[in-house]
Design a protein around this motif. Structure first.
Motif, PDB file in Angstrom:
ATOM      1  N   LYS A   1      35.490  20.926  -2.593  1.00 31.31           N
ATOM      2  CA  LYS A   1      34.335  21.604  -2.014  1.00 31.31           C
ATOM      3  C   LYS A   1      33.111  20.707  -2.047  1.00 31.31           C
ATOM      4  O   LYS A   1      32.925  19.912  -2.957  1.00 31.31           O
ATOM      5  CB  LYS A   1      34.051  22.914  -2.743  1.00 31.31           C
TER       6      LYS A   1
ATOM      7  N   ILE B   1      30.781  30.538   7.319  1.00 34.78           N
ATOM      8  CA  ILE B   1      31.449  29.987   6.143  1.00 34.78           C
ATOM      9  C   ILE B   1      32.885  30.495   6.040  1.00 34.78           C
ATOM     10  O   ILE B   1      33.766  29.780   5.574  1.00 34.78           O
ATOM     11  CB  ILE B   1      30.670  30.342   4.852  1.00 34.78           C
ATOM     12  N   ASN B   2      33.096  31.732   6.476  1.00 33.43           N
ATOM     13  CA  ASN B   2      34.415  32.353   6.483  1.00 33.43           C
ATOM     14  C   ASN B   2      35.003  32.345   5.084  1.00 33.43           C
ATOM     15  O   ASN B   2      34.314  32.625   4.119  1.00 33.43           O
ATOM     16  CB  ASN B   2      35.313  31.657   7.503  1.00 33.43           C
ATOM     17  N   ASP B   3      36.264  32.005   4.957  1.00 37.41           N
ATOM     18  CA  ASP B   3      36.933  31.980   3.653  1.00 37.41           C
ATOM     19  C   ASP B   3      36.900  30.590   3.027  1.00 37.41           C
ATOM     20  O   ASP B   3      37.612  30.335   2.067  1.00 37.41           O
ATOM     21  CB  ASP B   3      38.392  32.435   3.799  1.00 37.41           C
ATOM     22  N   HIS B   4      36.074  29.712   3.584  1.00 34.42           N
ATOM     23  CA  HIS B   4      36.065  28.322   3.146  1.00 34.42           C
ATOM     24  C   HIS B   4      35.012  28.036   2.077  1.00 34.42           C
ATOM     25  O   HIS B   4      34.805  26.888   1.721  1.00 34.42           O
ATOM     26  CB  HIS B   4      35.845  27.387   4.336  1.00 34.42           C
ATOM     27  N   GLY B   5      34.309  29.056   1.610  1.00 34.85           N
ATOM     28  CA  GLY B   5      33.295  28.807   0.592  1.00 34.85           C
ATOM     29  C   GLY B   5      32.426  30.012   0.331  1.00 34.85           C
ATOM     30  O   GLY B   5      32.799  31.147   0.627  1.00 34.85           O
TER      31      GLY B   5
ATOM     32  N   THR C   1      31.349  24.737   0.226  1.00 31.09           N
ATOM     33  CA  THR C   1      32.370  24.909   1.243  1.00 31.09           C
ATOM     34  C   THR C   1      33.356  23.747   1.268  1.00 31.09           C
ATOM     35  O   THR C   1      33.023  22.630   0.862  1.00 31.09           O
ATOM     36  CB  THR C   1      31.738  25.078   2.641  1.00 31.09           C
ATOM     37  N   GLN C   2      34.533  24.022   1.771  1.00 34.01           N
ATOM     38  CA  GLN C   2      35.541  22.986   1.970  1.00 34.01           C
ATOM     39  C   GLN C   2      35.386  22.343   3.351  1.00 34.01           C
ATOM     40  O   GLN C   2      35.944  21.288   3.604  1.00 34.01           O
ATOM     41  CB  GLN C   2      36.942  23.577   1.844  1.00 34.01           C
ATOM     42  N   LYS C   3      34.650  23.002   4.233  1.00 31.58           N
ATOM     43  CA  LYS C   3      34.461  22.496   5.592  1.00 31.58           C
ATOM     44  C   LYS C   3      32.963  22.402   5.890  1.00 31.58           C
ATOM     45  O   LYS C   3      32.406  23.250   6.584  1.00 31.58           O
ATOM     46  CB  LYS C   3      35.150  23.411   6.596  1.00 31.58           C
TER      47      LYS C   3
END
Length: 72
Positions: free
Chosen positions: A2, A28-32, A49-51
């Motif tokens: 992250k 952000i969705n489920d990425h952080g 976040t991962q993205k």
């Protein structure tokens, strides 16, 4: 892994955070996760976040009438 993005913003009230929440959640969705520090003089927005996509965050806030600048 992250990444933590940090932004200086003009978001000063909890009601504005609530207004922005659905947009930030979608981005952000489920990425952080994200949070505002409204007690900081720069009204900091932190995103973990991962993205990472700092330009998308800046655009999202700017299009809704807020100042947003990534801090490095």
């Amino acid at each position: 892994m992250k990444t933590v993005l940090v932004f200086k913003t003009s978001v000063r009230k909890r009601g504005k955070v609530n207004y922005l929440a659905p947009y930030l959640n979608e981005l952000i969705n489920d990425h952080g996760r994200w949070n505002f520090d409204l007690e900081d003089c720069d009204n900091i927005l932190r995103i973990e976040t991962q993205k990472p996509n700092p330009s998308a965050v800046s655009t999202l806030l700017t299009q809704r009438g807020f100042f947003c600048e990534e801090l490095h």
